[in-house]
Enzyme design. Structure first.
Site, PDB file in Angstrom:
ATOM      1  N   SER A  38       0.852  -1.182   0.000  1.00 42.49           N
ATOM      2  CA  SER A  38       0.000   0.000   0.000  1.00 42.49           C
ATOM      3  C   SER A  38       0.886   1.228   0.000  1.00 42.49           C
ATOM      4  O   SER A  38       2.048   1.173   0.443  1.00 42.49           O
ATOM      5  CB  SER A  38      -0.878   0.005   1.254  1.00 42.49           C
ATOM      6  OG  SER A  38      -1.514   1.255   1.449  1.00 42.49           O
ATOM      7  N   TYR A  62      -3.016  -1.777  10.130  1.00 43.68           N
ATOM      8  CA  TYR A  62      -2.895  -1.981   8.684  1.00 43.68           C
ATOM      9  C   TYR A  62      -1.568  -1.425   8.169  1.00 43.68           C
ATOM     10  O   TYR A  62      -0.844  -2.094   7.425  1.00 43.68           O
ATOM     11  CB  TYR A  62      -4.070  -1.300   7.980  1.00 43.68           C
ATOM     12  CG  TYR A  62      -4.068  -1.461   6.481  1.00 43.68           C
ATOM     13  CD1 TYR A  62      -4.540  -2.627   5.891  1.00 43.68           C
ATOM     14  CD2 TYR A  62      -3.604  -0.441   5.649  1.00 43.68           C
ATOM     15  CE1 TYR A  62      -4.546  -2.783   4.506  1.00 43.68           C
ATOM     16  CE2 TYR A  62      -3.607  -0.589   4.270  1.00 43.68           C
ATOM     17  CZ  TYR A  62      -4.080  -1.762   3.707  1.00 43.68           C
ATOM     18  OH  TYR A  62      -4.075  -1.912   2.345  1.00 43.68           O
TER      19      TYR A  62
END
Length: 239
Positions: free
Chosen positions: A134, A147
């Protein structure tokens, strides 16, 4: 890599970015297996010609099931895409069970699957491992602590793995998506990239052997981070 005729496994391949990667690989002539937990989406994937395997990759048992189901299958492309958000804030009651599931799914599962499929991948004339991280692996945001930590960990693991495998037939790719239109980002109010467009960039990286695929807005984040990591962190922490 020429995708036609290759065999691919896409984790989390029944929905979102994973589904689009699987679909686009299949369109290019690959034999594609996907895994997930939703029985309805798995059935739909089978109807579309995918090998669909039910496996909960937030557990070691689920990873073992997937490796066993595909034992003897000549995997050429492994896409570690499955992921989850995890708890957002410590102060609102940190769900440690959900935290452990997110850490395993986002970080441990790719390691387990790479270890499980590495002997097969090394036997192929050419092979590719894709780890989907990400933009938040570069700089975290405050309400995504778990996350962001898992994706930063997977980014470091991918870089080290690439170095370890540099003299082999295996290309190791890190794909860094921006905010993408998926179920996981349903509550996110930022502009979102269509999943099909994100997947197209990842599939292109597989075809060209591009080892780092910065996608959409993460291209600019990369530039900012290279100029000033502190500025990148300030920009992203409240994103």
């Amino acid at each position: 890599m020429r995708i036609a005729g290759k065999t691919a496994l896409v984790t989390g391949g029944t929905d979102g970015i994973g589904y689009e990667i699987a679909r686009q690989l299949k369109e290019r002539g690959a034999i594609v297996a996907v895994c997930g937990r939703n029985t309805g989406r798995l059935a739909s994937a089978r109807d579309q010609g995918f090998q669909a395997i039910e496996a909960d990759l937030s557990t070691k048992a689920g990873c073992d099931t997937l490796v066993e189901e595909l034992s003897g299958v000549p995997i050429d492309i492994l896409v570690n895409n499955a992921g989850m958000g995890g708890p957002s804030a410590l102060l609102d009651g940190f769900d440690l069970d959900q935290t452990d599931r997110a850490i395993f799914l986002n970080l441990n599962a790719p390691m387990h699957l790479i270890a499980g499929f590495l002997p097969t991948l090394r036997q192929r004339p050419e092979a590719t491992i894709v780890n989907v991280t990400s933009g938040l692996a570069i700089a975290p945001r405050a309400d995504g602590a778990v996350y962001c930590a898992t994706k930063a960990g997977l980014r470091s693991f991918t870089q080290a793995l690439r170095h370890q495998l540099k003299a082999t037939n295996i290309t190791v790719i890190e794909a860094l998506p921006p905010v993408v239109e998926t179920q996981m980002t349903a509550q996110n109010t930022h502009k979102k990239m269509p999943a099909a467009d994100c997947a197209a960039d990842i599939v292109k990286a597989i075809e060209t052997g591009q080892t780092e695929a910065y996608i959409g807005a993460t291209k600019m984040l990369r530039v900012v981070s290279e100029i000033s990591p502190a500025l990148a962190r300030r920009v992203m922490i409240n994103y």
